[in-house]
Design a protein around this motif. Structure first.
Motif, short mmCIF file in Angstrom:
data_model
loop_
_atom_site.label_atom_id
_atom_site.label_comp_id
_atom_site.label_asym_id
_atom_site.label_seq_id
_atom_site.Cartn_x
_atom_site.Cartn_y
_atom_site.Cartn_z
N LYS A 139 -4.62 70.14 -35.09
CA LYS A 139 -5.69 70.76 -34.28
C LYS A 139 -5.21 71.06 -32.86
O LYS A 139 -5.38 72.16 -32.37
CB LYS A 139 -6.93 69.83 -34.19
N SER A 140 -4.64 70.04 -32.18
CA SER A 140 -4.29 70.30 -30.78
C SER A 140 -3.10 71.24 -30.68
O SER A 140 -3.02 72.02 -29.73
CB SER A 140 -4.08 69.02 -29.97
N GLY B 217 -0.19 72.19 -39.94
CA GLY B 217 0.04 73.48 -39.27
C GLY B 217 -0.38 74.69 -40.09
O GLY B 217 -0.23 75.81 -39.63
N LYS C 102 0.32 80.13 -41.29
CA LYS C 102 1.16 79.06 -40.74
C LYS C 102 1.18 79.30 -39.24
O LYS C 102 1.67 80.32 -38.75
CB LYS C 102 2.57 79.17 -41.34
N ARG D 202 2.09 79.40 -35.50
CA ARG D 202 3.43 79.50 -34.92
C ARG D 202 3.80 78.26 -34.10
O ARG D 202 2.93 77.44 -33.78
CB ARG D 202 3.53 80.77 -34.07
N ALA E 25 -3.54 66.92 -38.58
CA ALA E 25 -3.33 68.17 -39.35
C ALA E 25 -2.83 69.31 -38.46
O ALA E 25 -2.33 70.31 -38.95
CB ALA E 25 -4.62 68.58 -40.05
N THR F 264 -7.40 64.13 -38.85
CA THR F 264 -6.46 63.77 -37.79
C THR F 264 -5.01 64.04 -38.24
O THR F 264 -4.67 63.86 -39.40
CB THR F 264 -6.71 62.32 -37.35
N1 ATP Z 1 1.98 74.67 -36.74
C1 ATP Z 1 2.74 73.62 -36.48
N2 ATP Z 1 4.08 73.75 -36.41
C2 ATP Z 1 4.87 72.70 -36.13
N3 ATP Z 1 4.42 71.43 -35.91
C3 ATP Z 1 3.11 71.24 -35.96
C4 ATP Z 1 2.19 72.31 -36.25
N4 ATP Z 1 0.95 71.83 -36.23
C5 ATP Z 1 1.07 70.51 -35.94
N5 ATP Z 1 2.35 70.16 -35.80
C6 ATP Z 1 2.86 68.81 -35.49
O1 ATP Z 1 2.10 67.87 -36.25
C7 ATP Z 1 1.77 66.73 -35.46
C8 ATP Z 1 0.25 66.57 -35.41
O2 ATP Z 1 -0.30 67.70 -34.76
P1 ATP Z 1 -1.53 67.59 -33.76
O3 ATP Z 1 -1.32 66.51 -32.76
O4 ATP Z 1 -1.79 68.96 -33.26
O5 ATP Z 1 -2.64 67.14 -34.80
P2 ATP Z 1 -4.18 66.80 -34.51
O6 ATP Z 1 -4.92 67.30 -35.68
O7 ATP Z 1 -4.57 67.30 -33.17
O8 ATP Z 1 -4.12 65.22 -34.52
P3 ATP Z 1 -5.12 64.17 -33.80
O9 ATP Z 1 -6.45 64.30 -34.46
O10 ATP Z 1 -4.46 62.87 -34.09
O11 ATP Z 1 -5.14 64.53 -32.34
C9 ATP Z 1 2.39 66.96 -34.09
O12 ATP Z 1 3.65 66.27 -34.05
C10 ATP Z 1 2.58 68.45 -34.03
O13 ATP Z 1 3.66 68.83 -33.20
#
Ligand code: ATP
Length: 504
Positions: free
Chosen positions: A156-157, A442, A458, A460, A154, A152
């Motif tokens: 994903k979304s 990311g 990385k 974008r 990291a 969580t």
């Molecule tokens: N490649 C990236 N560049 C900039 N910011 C990023 C990147 N990837 C993730 N983030 C930032 O990191 C945070 C967590 O990202 P995200 O919500 O996508 O994670 P997740 O793995 O989907 O989390 P969860 O399991 O809690 O839904 C967010 O604030 C997002 O904007």
């Protein structure tokens, strides 16, 4: 190309080379050797060796070596061979690499060509780690589904959002099952402009996600009671097919309805069933609780499926039966439209929190899980593809995971989850797993059919707004302190009292 060392050992799949002391390399750097053309590999580990120093060396000896500038260390790099570079592709290599063969850092132009595809095929998702080289994935490589796996937070979304942006630019139809209303902001850019008119948010009358006009028009996804058959209703009320008793009672109610065949008719008829009414009472109470989902119109496939349309189904706050039913209803309709070729164009289904919709067999069955399994197994024949997203790779049906021939893996530190990832696909090696804990937010490993060779990218920035990011505790606490100060400010206290009591 500058030579950086010489091969000192090699087998079919890997080689080791001794590094020229004047050179500096890092893990995941790509290196090339030449034997009947270019063979490319990536450094998976770097080891420092010394004849003089080992783990038994004491402090005094070490200090003496340093003071006398004695340094006999040698860096040995271990390389996983990825293949022969042929016409900007990477093919399996069967060449023997001789001891003494010079090793070079791979040319960045060669890497750029390997990590790109022609414009029609390519989805631009980021840069090769620590470099300026663009990395694209191949849209054709997505035909056998993609898994996005990470713990969580990291990214994903965020990553799924980037892929969705690229897909809709190509005219793909995308359906997103969104259990936390994380994707509903995708209609807008960061500066509140419309990103794409074809982004539509569907919210059920019972969804709880909090957002307003900032997401644009929100459509209500409703169901007309008369459009439901016995099986649908059992699904909504979580009456399992194997509970013959209760399914029999629902059939009875259907057979005895004499009015409009609407919700009220159904409930009235149920009450007239005497003893059977008591048996099904609990389930009817549940139906009463969720009756808000029924309306005089069912949202139809033409509302949410059209070329280049992104339809986001906000399932936030729905209990598992209802979320399962809505998700199933959409996926089943889309699958039928693809199966019968009523809808000709490719459709991608993004399943967020996939472990909720398609749990492993031993954890029970869901209606959505069954249709997702069908899409995983056969969807590519009809042009319907999955993007499966989960932070629990061990808690999702393993057949579905293993049908995903491309993987995007972000940071994972939990060994049980790492194990599940390694078991999910042959293209995931121990080397990849070793890298997962050190990835930043990311940063992602890409491996499988949609890239020519594995890489760390990385991802974008997003062009669209993202939801679901972590709350900013610091700025909220700043606001809380301002509020406390204002509560204690004598001038503000006076003003408040004046408001309350008037001029006494
Ligand atoms: N490649 C990236 N560049 C900039 N910011 C990023 C990147 N990837 C993730 N983030 C930032 O990191 C945070 C967590 O990202 P995200 O919500 O996508 O994670 P997740 O793995 O989907 O989390 P969860 O399991 O809690 O839904 C967010 O604030 C997002 O904007």
């Amino acid at each position: 190309m500058s030579e950086i060392g010489y091969v000192i050992s090699s087998s079919g799949d890997d080689l080791s080379f001794v590094l020229n002391p004047g050179e500096n390399v890092r893990r995941w750097d790509y290196v090339s050797v030449f034997n009947n053309g270019e063979i490319i590999g990536r450094i998976i580990s770097i080891e420092s060796r010394s004849q003089l120093v080992d783990l038994n060396t004491d402090y005094k000896s070490m200090k003496r070596y340093i003071e006398n500038n004695i340094n006999d260390s040698t860096n040995i790099c271990h390389v996983q061979i990825l293949g022969h570079v042929v016409n900007d592709n990477v093919r399996n290599s069967r060449e023997i690499i001789n001891i003494g063969t010079p090793v070079y850092l791979s040319n960045s132009d060669t890497l750029s060509r390997i990590f790109s595809f022609n414009d029609e095929e390519s989805l631009k998702i980021g840069k090769l780690m620590d470099s300026n080289i663009d990395v694209s994935i191949n849209i054709n490589g997505l035909r056998r589904h993609v898994a996005i796996l990470a713990q969580t937070g990291a990214g994903k979304s965020h990553t799924a959002g980037v892929i969705i942006e690229e897909l809709i630019k190509k005219g793909v139809s995308v359906i997103v099952l969104d259990p936390h209303a994380d994707y509903v902001f995708m209609k807008k850019t960061h500066d509140d402009k419309i990103y794409n008119e074809n982004v539509m948010v569907f919210r059920t009358p019972m969804s709880t996600g909090r957002y307003g006009s900032e997401v644009g028009i929100v459509n209500t996804f409703t169901i007309r009671f008369q459009d439901l058959n016995q099986e649908d209703l059992c699904g909504i009320m979580d009456i399992n097919e194997s509970w013959a008793n209760l399914t029999g009672i629902v059939n009875d109610i259907f057979d005895n309805m004499k009015g409009q065949h609407d919700y009220d008719d159904f409930m009235e008829t149920a009450k007239s069933l005497g003893e059977n009414y008591n048996k099904i009472r609990n389930r009817l109470r549940y139906l009463e609780k969720i009756k808000g989902v029924f309306s005089n119109k069912s949202t139809g496939i033409n509302d949410y499926l059209s070329p280049g349309r992104l339809s986001i189904l906000d399932l936030s706050g729905l209990d598992e039966y209802l979320a399962d039913y809505f998700a199933w209803r959409i996926l089943n309709t889309v699958y039928d439209a693809k199966f019968s070729n009523d809808f000709k164009y490719p459709v991608f289904v993004v399943v967020e929190e996939a472990h909720r919709f398609v749990p492993p067999r031993e954890r029970g069955r869901t209606k959505t899980g069954e249709i997702i399994k069908k899409i995983a197994a056969e969807g590519r024949k009809f042009g319907i593809f999955l993007i499966v997203i989960t932070q629990r790779p061990g808690k999702i049906d393993q057949d579905v995971l293993s049908q995903c021939n491309s993987q995007i893996i972000l940071r994972i530190t939990n060994p049980a989850d790492q194990n599940a990832v390694i078991n999910s696909s042959e293209s995931i090696t121990e080397y990849i797993i070793e890298d997962l804990p050190s990835l930043d937010i990311g940063e992602a490993v890409l491996t499988g059919e949609f890239v020519k060779m594995p890489c760390i990218v990385k991802i974008r920035n997003r062009e669209t707004r993202a939801g679901g990011s972590d709350i900013d505790i610091i700025s909220l606490l700043r606001m809380a302190r301002d509020e406390i100060d204002s509560m204690n400010d004598p001038r503000k206290i006076k003003e408040r009292n004046k408001k309350l009591l008037g001029d006494l």
